[in-house]
Design a protein around this motif. Structure first.
Motif, PDB file in Angstrom:
ATOM      1  N   ARG A 248       0.841  -1.194   0.000  1.00 29.48           N
ATOM      2  CA  ARG A 248       0.000   0.000   0.000  1.00 29.48           C
ATOM      3  C   ARG A 248       0.878   1.245   0.000  1.00 29.48           C
ATOM      4  O   ARG A 248       1.870   1.325   0.722  1.00 29.48           O
TER       5      ARG A 248
ATOM      6  N   GLU B 294      -7.310   1.312  -2.804  1.00 30.28           N
ATOM      7  CA  GLU B 294      -7.750   1.191  -1.410  1.00 30.28           C
ATOM      8  C   GLU B 294      -7.568   2.566  -0.811  1.00 30.28           C
ATOM      9  O   GLU B 294      -6.430   2.984  -0.651  1.00 30.28           O
ATOM     10  N   SER B 295      -8.656   3.233  -0.614  1.00 26.57           N
ATOM     11  CA  SER B 295     -10.038   2.884  -0.864  1.00 26.57           C
ATOM     12  C   SER B 295     -10.661   3.978  -1.732  1.00 26.57           C
ATOM     13  O   SER B 295     -10.151   5.096  -1.763  1.00 26.57           O
TER      14      SER B 295
ATOM     15  N   ASN C 117     -13.659   5.702  -0.687  1.00 26.89           N
ATOM     16  CA  ASN C 117     -14.464   5.653   0.540  1.00 26.89           C
ATOM     17  C   ASN C 117     -15.937   5.946   0.303  1.00 26.89           C
ATOM     18  O   ASN C 117     -16.304   6.660  -0.626  1.00 26.89           O
TER      19      ASN C 117
ATOM     20  N   CYS D 216     -11.181  -1.519  -3.188  1.00 31.08           N
ATOM     21  CA  CYS D 216     -11.446  -1.898  -1.800  1.00 31.08           C
ATOM     22  C   CYS D 216     -12.186  -0.735  -1.124  1.00 31.08           C
ATOM     23  O   CYS D 216     -11.913   0.433  -1.411  1.00 31.08           O
TER      24      CYS D 216
ATOM     25  N   ASP E 239      -0.126  -6.506   5.624  1.00 36.56           N
ATOM     26  CA  ASP E 239      -0.959  -5.423   6.147  1.00 36.56           C
ATOM     27  C   ASP E 239      -0.083  -4.601   7.081  1.00 36.56           C
ATOM     28  O   ASP E 239       1.077  -4.376   6.784  1.00 36.56           O
ATOM     29  N   HIS E 240      -0.606  -4.186   8.184  1.00 35.59           N
ATOM     30  CA  HIS E 240       0.184  -3.331   9.075  1.00 35.59           C
ATOM     31  C   HIS E 240       1.499  -3.998   9.459  1.00 35.59           C
ATOM     32  O   HIS E 240       1.554  -5.207   9.636  1.00 35.59           O
TER      33      HIS E 240
END
Ligand code: DNO
Ligand code: MN
Length: 376
Positions: free
Chosen positions: A6, A65-66, A68, A103, A337-338
């Motif tokens: 990301r 992503e994303s 919103n 996403c 991810d994180h």
């Protein structure tokens, strides 16, 4: 699968594309137009510019992503149809620019929720953490102020100060929205966007609620297999799919992650793979529950922290998770991810370079081993 990372864009991300480009196996990024408010229209020129920024570093966009969803859409309030119209046009512009995965999430008020952005672990790394007892004690309006100082000079997505200043008003807007109403509004939205998704082959991938239960009395509906199946049945189109986020579904030990992946075969369009560590404390009545990974964890107030991606560092069996993705033929973008904050890095909590790069290599290692074993 395609390994991705990301990236929050040129102006906002402390991590640079040339750095991401040096992570083995990563040529795709998952990104967004970070300065857009939910409900805004993304023009084709803006998307072109974003693509050009990425191409300059010899990379490509693997998904968004994303994009919103506005509160009006989630609540079914006044500007709902106008915002949906903008959403449809945005999808059309993304489709024209050859972007095929989006996403989004449908969580009221807060995106993912944590009570600490920098909990120190034994090795000195800091991680995002969640403690239910802390959530139960805090007034949601004070939540933002309490974690504000930990953002390393960045602004966390979903925790923008302008938005947090309106928390009280937002809660007021959601006061008549229960799970059923929220679900209806999600279905209304999905039905409206499916034609454009079909026209441009855009796969919508809803991100689960994190943690996977109601917080601050706000309803949450994308938190277990039953609810996802219901959502997919209500709008039964392959373009109506999910982001499988192990760290979000995994907050609830009743979610059997590898089994869910198998049951969602063909409808997982994006995967977030990360590990959590559950911290056990004894309940007064001594009750405990065993998670699908075989670990004893408490019923009731939960405490978890984000671990490094390795199985041995947390509570999940990452091999089984990746194997389920492999065996169901998952071919979409995947991302670590994180990550933890390590090696003195200063970046947005969860989104530094170093630990996510380690995660990307580890996941690719698991994938290669599973692939080679399967071919023997
Ligand atoms: C957290 C992320 C989420 C996710 C959104 C999707 O780091 O996984 O913020 O991007 O919920 O809309
Ligand atoms: Mn996620």
């Amino acid at each position: 699968m395609e390994m991705t990372l990301r990236w929050y864009g040129k102006e906002f991300d402390t991590v640079k594309l040339w750095q991401i480009r040096q992570i083995p196996g990563v040529k795709g990024v998952i990104t967004t137009l970070y300065n857009k408010a939910a409900g805004d229209l993304w023009t084709q020129d803006e998307i072109k510019k974003l693509k050009a920024d990425v191409a300059e570093a010899d990379m490509h966009i693997s998904g968004i992503e994303s994009v919103n969803i506005s509160d009006d859409i989630k609540i079914g309030a006044g500007k709902r149809d106008e915002h949906i119209d903008n959403y449809i046009k945005t999808l059309e512009n993304l489709g024209k620019e050859d972007i095929h995965m989006v996403c989004y999430n449908f969580m009221p008020v807060f995106d993912w929720t944590r009570t600490e952005l920098a909990r120190r672990r034994a090795d000195g790394a800091t991680v995002l953490a969640y403690n239910q007892t802390a959530v139960d004690k805090i007034n949601p309006e004070d939540m933002f102020a309490s974690i504000n100082g930990d953002m390393n000079g960045t602004v966390m997505p979903g925790w923008e100060p302008e938005r947090m200043a309106r928390v009280k008003e937002l809660f007021e807007m959601y006061k008549d929205i229960d799970e059923e109403k929220l679900f209806e509004n999600l279905v209304y939205f999905l039905k409206a966007i499916m034609p454009v998704c079909n026209k441009y082959d855009i796969k919508m991938a809803i991100h689960p609620d994190d943690p996977a239960w109601n917080v601050f009395g706000l309803p949450r509906i994308i938190n277990n297999e039953k609810n996802i199946q219901r959502m997919m049945k209500a709008v039964d189109d392959v373009h109506n799919g999910v982001t499988f986020c192990s760290g979000s579904y995994g907050t609830n030990p009743e979610n059997d992650l590898p089994q869910m992946i198998r049951n969602l075969k063909g409808r997982i369009h994006f995967a977030h793979v990360r590990n959590l560590q559950f911290n056990t404390f004894q309940h007064e009545d001594g009750s405990q529950v065993t998670s699908w990974a075989g670990e004893k964890i408490p019923v009731g107030p939960a405490d978890f922290e984000e671990a490094c991606h390795l199985s041995s560092d947390g509570s999940f069996d990452m091999y089984e998770i990746v194997k389920a993705l492999y065996e169901t033929g998952f071919d979409g973008p995947i991302r670590p991810d994180h990550g933890r904050m390590i090696w003195d890095e200063k970046a947005m909590p969860g989104y530094g370079l170093y630990d996510r790069a380690l995660g990307a290599c580890y996941i690719q290692g698991l994938w290669e081993a599973i692939d080679k074993a399967a071919r023997r």
